[in-house]
Design an enzyme around this catalytic site. Structure first.
Site, mmCIF file in Angstrom:
data_model
loop_
_atom_site.group_PDB
_atom_site.id
_atom_site.type_symbol
_atom_site.label_atom_id
_atom_site.label_comp_id
_atom_site.label_asym_id
_atom_site.label_seq_id
_atom_site.Cartn_x
_atom_site.Cartn_y
_atom_site.Cartn_z
ATOM 1 C CE LYS A 161 41.045 36.306 39.146
ATOM 2 N NZ LYS A 161 41.108 37.555 38.363
ATOM 3 C CG LEU A 162 40.645 28.096 42.034
ATOM 4 C CD1 LEU A 162 41.193 26.662 42.134
ATOM 5 C CD2 LEU A 162 39.801 28.429 43.254
ATOM 6 C CE LYS A 163 43.695 36.947 42.246
ATOM 7 N NZ LYS A 163 44.187 37.877 41.212
ATOM 8 C CG ASP A 188 44.717 36.184 38.020
ATOM 9 O OD1 ASP A 188 45.779 36.290 37.365
ATOM 10 O OD2 ASP A 188 44.113 37.169 38.504
ATOM 11 C CG ASN A 190 47.528 38.452 40.098
ATOM 12 O OD1 ASN A 190 46.801 37.800 40.854
ATOM 13 N ND2 ASN A 190 47.078 39.470 39.393
ATOM 14 C CD GLU A 213 43.073 36.947 35.273
ATOM 15 O OE1 GLU A 213 42.192 36.149 35.665
ATOM 16 O OE2 GLU A 213 43.107 38.147 35.614
ATOM 17 C CG ASP A 238 44.550 41.434 34.955
ATOM 18 O OD1 ASP A 238 44.579 42.650 34.711
ATOM 19 O OD2 ASP A 238 44.201 40.989 36.078
ATOM 20 C CE LYS A 262 41.522 43.359 37.084
ATOM 21 N NZ LYS A 262 42.691 43.098 37.931
HETATM 22 O O1 OSB Z 1 44.411 40.108 39.204
HETATM 23 O O2 OSB Z 1 42.313 40.284 38.906
HETATM 24 C C1 OSB Z 1 43.321 40.531 39.587
HETATM 25 C C2 OSB Z 1 42.210 42.354 42.786
HETATM 26 C C3 OSB Z 1 43.159 43.341 42.860
HETATM 27 C C4 OSB Z 1 44.156 43.397 41.919
HETATM 28 C C5 OSB Z 1 44.215 42.442 40.893
HETATM 29 C C6 OSB Z 1 43.258 41.445 40.792
HETATM 30 C C7 OSB Z 1 42.253 41.394 41.779
HETATM 31 C C8 OSB Z 1 41.216 40.354 41.826
HETATM 32 C C9 OSB Z 1 39.938 40.713 42.541
HETATM 33 O O3 OSB Z 1 41.407 39.238 41.388
HETATM 34 C C10 OSB Z 1 38.709 40.283 41.852
HETATM 35 C C11 OSB Z 1 37.474 40.965 42.400
HETATM 36 O O4 OSB Z 1 37.417 42.212 42.476
HETATM 37 O O5 OSB Z 1 36.525 40.257 42.726
HETATM 38 MG MG MG Z 2 44.138 39.096 37.188
#
Ligand code: OSB
Ligand code: MG
Length: 369
Positions: A161-163, A188, A190, A213, A238, A262
């Protein structure tokens, strides 16, 4: 059971490499662990709130405060506590799902240890291994990103997964696709995009991503549903999913084709199971998200990810993707998978000396007699 005391412990755990997202950069994990003490033993939980309130409104100092002054006293006042009863005992306090999750996790651990049951079995696990995925933060350049992704694929990770964010989306995704072919890939955001960014997001359709995401802010459900009609790439939520009820609504409104579960974001592992059940009934695939957990939170996440509806690899990586030294025996990759702990409770034990060596503060709260 009647709790006799609760310990709140802060740890400072350096990450092997900084994790950079639009929410900020994390180089050291400011971890908050909870230990409950009962006449029969103990149980451990992890509060995964980050240092800053940028992912959701929770953050570790706030979580610590609400635990110490509002949640822990309520739990200690319960004459006969069960894991199932934790959410109700804490229901008068609004919000703070990550703080509540830590307490419920610790009570589950203690309770299941007394009956010799694993958390995985208790939740309804159907697998003894889960596929490991890796989340890759924003990089300084495309070559640096390709280097990082290449190392994770060499280690055996089964999906990447790439941010992404405006200005860092099509170019890195295209480069990863070109270099690594048809690896399972998703992005993702965010919540980095605005509903007016649809044309740019549609460009991602060219790369056969498993999902996009959380492109928009948590409360933009209608915008996510509208976007889903414009895109081929499935939308995963998410931050928007805060409970089983909100998952049901997001699915019914067409805002989510996939759900990232989560437990800390929905208030605990028991609510997370209900989110899973809602999604399974609706035919919506789910996967287990992560928050740079220590081995404690990872053990619980891996147990959750063993449920039947978790058909996509999660943000579940080996301990060494995060930490040089974990607080439990390390989770390691076996052919791109992690083993689901089968022992009682969380199925992992903290290593006392390691916990001590990273501890920055300990607070012990005892029950009134
Ligand atoms: O958006 O999934 C997210 C970490 C902190 C807060 C939000 C996110 C994340 C990650 C970390 O993407 C993923 C991991 O724990 O490997
Ligand atoms: Mg996320």
């Amino acid at each position: 059971m009647k709790l006799t005391g609760i310990e709140l412990r802060r740890l400072r755990l350096p990450l092997v490499a900084p994790f950079r997202t639009r929410l900020g950069q994390t180089s050291v994990r400011d971890a908050l662990l909870v230990r409950i003490i009962t006449p029969d033993g103990e149980g451990w939980g992890e509060c995964t709130a980050m240092a800053q309130p940028t992912y959701t409104s929770e953050y570790v100092d706030g979580a610590h405060h609400v635990l110490r002054h509002h949640l822990v006293p309520r739990l200690l006042a319960q004459p006969d506590l069960t894991a199932e009863g934790v959410a109700l005992a804490l229901a008068a306090v609004q919000g703070h799902p990550m703080a509540k999750c830590a307490l419920e996790m610790a009570v589950l651990d203690a309770e299941l240890r007394t009956t010799g049951t694993s958390l995985a079995h208790h939740l309804g696990a159907v697998r003894d291994k889960v596929e490991a995925g890796v989340a890759v933060g924003l990089a300084a350049s495309v070559p640096e990103l390709l280097d990082t992704v290449g190392r994770y694929l060499d280690a055996g990770y089964r999906r990447v997964k790439l941010k992404v964010q405006p200005g860092w989306d099509v170019e890195p995704v295209e480069a990863v696709r070109q270099r690594f072919g048809d690896v399972a890939l998703h992005v993702d955001a965010n919540g980095a995009y605005r509903p007016g960014d649809t044309a740019q997001l549609r460009r991602l359709d060219a790369f056969a991503l498993t999902m996009l995401e959380q492109p928009f802010a948590a409360d933009e459900l209608a915008a996510h549903a509208d976007l889903a009609k414009e895109l081929q790439t499935p939308i995963c939520l998410d931050e928007s999913i805060t409970s089983a009820a909100s998952a049901a609504f997001a699915i019914a409104s067409g805002a989510a084709a996939i759900v990232n579960i989560k437990a800390p974001r929905v208030g605990g592992y028991l609510e997370a199971r209900r989110v899973h059940d809602v999604c399974a009934r609706a035919g919506i695939p789910v996967w287990c998200g992560g928050m740079l957990e220590t081995g404690l939170g990872r053990a619980a996440n891996v147990a959750l990810a063993a449920l039947p509806g978790f058909t996509l690899a999660g943000d579940l990586s080996a301990s060494d993707r995060y930490y040089t030294t974990d607080v439990t025996p390390p989770f390691v990759l076996h052919d791109g998978r992690l083993r689901v702990p089968g022992g009682p409770g969380l199925g992992v034990d903290v290593i006392g000396e390691v916990v001590e060596s990273f501890t920055t503060s300990v607070e012990h709260v005892v029950a009134d007699r």
